[in-house]
Structures are given as C-alpha cells and as structure tokens.
Design an enzyme around this catalytic site. Structure first.
Site: not given
Length: 285
Positions: A6, A36, A111-113, A177-178
């Site tokens: 992000h 992320d 901002g720490n991300s 796919g189940v």
C-alpha cells in the site's frame, strides 16, 4: 528492499531515502495486495542488509522496537518506539484482505508502514503495516479512539511472499478450486452421512472439477489425514506448491472414491461455479 504494497500503490515513480540523506530511484520488482508486501530494487553500493529473526519464535510479552517515518518523512524520520508483543498471531482483516499479524503496543503511526519491527537482539521480526485508531463507536455514533494497537506482518511470511515476487514477479496461491463446509457429528448422524468436509462449490474447469469432485461430495481424507475442519484443510493446501498432487478420499451417495488432484494457482483458476450448483441443501446446510 522490503516494504508494504500500500506504500507504493499507484506510484508513477518510486524513490528510497537513505539514512545518509541521499535519495535513490527504485524499481518495483513486484507487489502483492493480499499480503501487503512489495519488493523494490535500487542500484547503490554500501547498503547493509538487516539481520532477520524468526517470527515463528516470537512470544507474547517480548520487548520490541519499531523504526519508521511517522507523519512527516523530513522532520520525524527514523523515529524509534518501544513496546511489547501483545499477540503473536492476530488475524486481522484490512481492506478486505485477512492476514495474521504480530500485534504490538509500540507506537506505530501513519508513515511507519514498511518499516521494521525489531526484537531486542536487533533482528527484524516484522514489517510494520497498520494500526487501529478506533475501538468502536459510542451511543451517539462518535468514534471511540484506540491506543496501542499496531500490527506488523511476521517477517517469515513477508519473506515467503518477497521470494515469490523476486522469482516470479507475482505470488502463486495454491488451491484446488472447491469450497468446503465441515460436517459435524450431529449432522452426520441425522442424515446418515460420514463426518468430513462437504463440498459446497466447485469451480468450473478447476483442479477439483477436473479430478471429478462435485457439490455434495464429502471429503473424508486428504493425503491420509482425516478431514475434520475447514481451516486445517485450507492451511494444508496453502503449504503446497502449484503442481503438487493431493490424494483425496471422498463419499458420494453411499460409496467411497479416491482421486488425485493437482494443485493449481487460484489466480488463474477462475471464479465460475460449476453449473451454479451449491452443495449441502439436502443435508441441512
């Protein structure tokens, strides 16, 4: 260079500010919105990688240190905060994506991300990713603020994603796919069916469909393990690599069958449900 997806989302140009004050242009190697995680590359000599810890060994109550650039990159760069691990495996849904995080009360702000979460021996154990700013709302609909609820992606998980981004440019998501629903003892006795995992939906032309599974089949074993709950089955499949095979034993209309399913990549399997059929209605689901 590891950061959050992000942080660089929709960026037309990416630069990295070094602790020397030099700003270096970066290339995006790959990003994965679900976990992320993003990987950048810069051409620069003398950069020293940080030592990585083992996030699987992190325990509640351990002291940790977070470093990042909260709020303002220029005036508050390299802010260091201190706290404890509040939870070692907290499942949190952010922007529709559910991941397991390290929860900490070390101050983490906007901002720490993408910054590191360190153990006290100086090893990186997490990537600071999010915080909760509201606990709930009061009787008047006003938000009640929350403090000390920060979340970091465990470094082991982040590096697994980063490795795939570096090698493939994207992240493969193993699956067959189940979708399944657990059949508990009470329902099994009531409908005279075995306990296991009832196949609720089958994706058209997916691995499960190609192997012969249909809605209302009941998976009783996978690779010799008794099928008892959804989470264990899904976790088992996630640990597989695309192209691996899984031996499935299942029940259908009073008979047991076996099949081998080749694990596929959920990114390319599609989403069309086979014949719009949903299982479970005849068994009280």
């Amino acid at each position: 260079i590891l950061t959050n997806a992000h942080v660089i989302a929709d960026a037309e140009q990416i630069t990295v500010l070094l602790n020397t004050g030099e700003e270096v242009e970066a290339t995006l190697i790959g990003a994965d919105e679900e976990t992320d995680v993003a990987v950048l590359k810069v051409e620069h000599d003398g950069l020293v990688p940080m030592a990585l810890g083992d996030s699987d060994e992190v325990r509640v109550g351990e002291f940790v240190v977070a470093i990042g650039n909260p709020l303002d990159t220029s005036s508050l760069a390299n802010t260091t905060t201190f706290g404890v691990i509040s939870a070692a495996a907290r499942e949190v849904t952010i922007d529709g994506h559910t991941n397991t995080y390290l929860q900490t009360d070390a101050a983490i702000n906007f901002g720490n991300s993408g910054g590191p979460l360190f153990s006290l021996d100086g090893n990186v154990i997490g990537v600071n990713s999010a915080k909760t700013v509201t606990a709930s709302v009061d009787e008047y609909g006003q938000p009640i603020s929350a403090e000390g609820l920060g979340f970091s992606l465990p470094i082991n998980e982040a590096m697994r994603t980063a490795k795939q981004l570096i090698e493939n440019g994207s992240v493969q998501r193993p699956g067959i796919g189940v979708s399944v629903v657990a059949v508990d003892e009470a329902r099994a006795e009531k409908y005279n069916i075995p306990q296991g995992l009832l196949v609720y939906t089958v994706t058209k032309d997916g691995p499960g469909h190609k192997a012969g599974l249909y809605a209302d089949d009941i998976i009783t074993e996978y690779d010799g393990t008794a099928a008892t709950d959804n989470d264990s089955f899904v976790d088992y499949l996630r640990r597989k690599a695309v192209g691996d095979t899984v031996k499935i034993r299942y029940w259908r209309d009073g008979e047991y069958y076996e099949c081998m399913i080749t694990v596929g990549d959920l990114n390319s399997i599609g989403s069309e449900i086979l014949d719009d059929a949903y299982g479970g209605s005849k068994f009280g689901f």
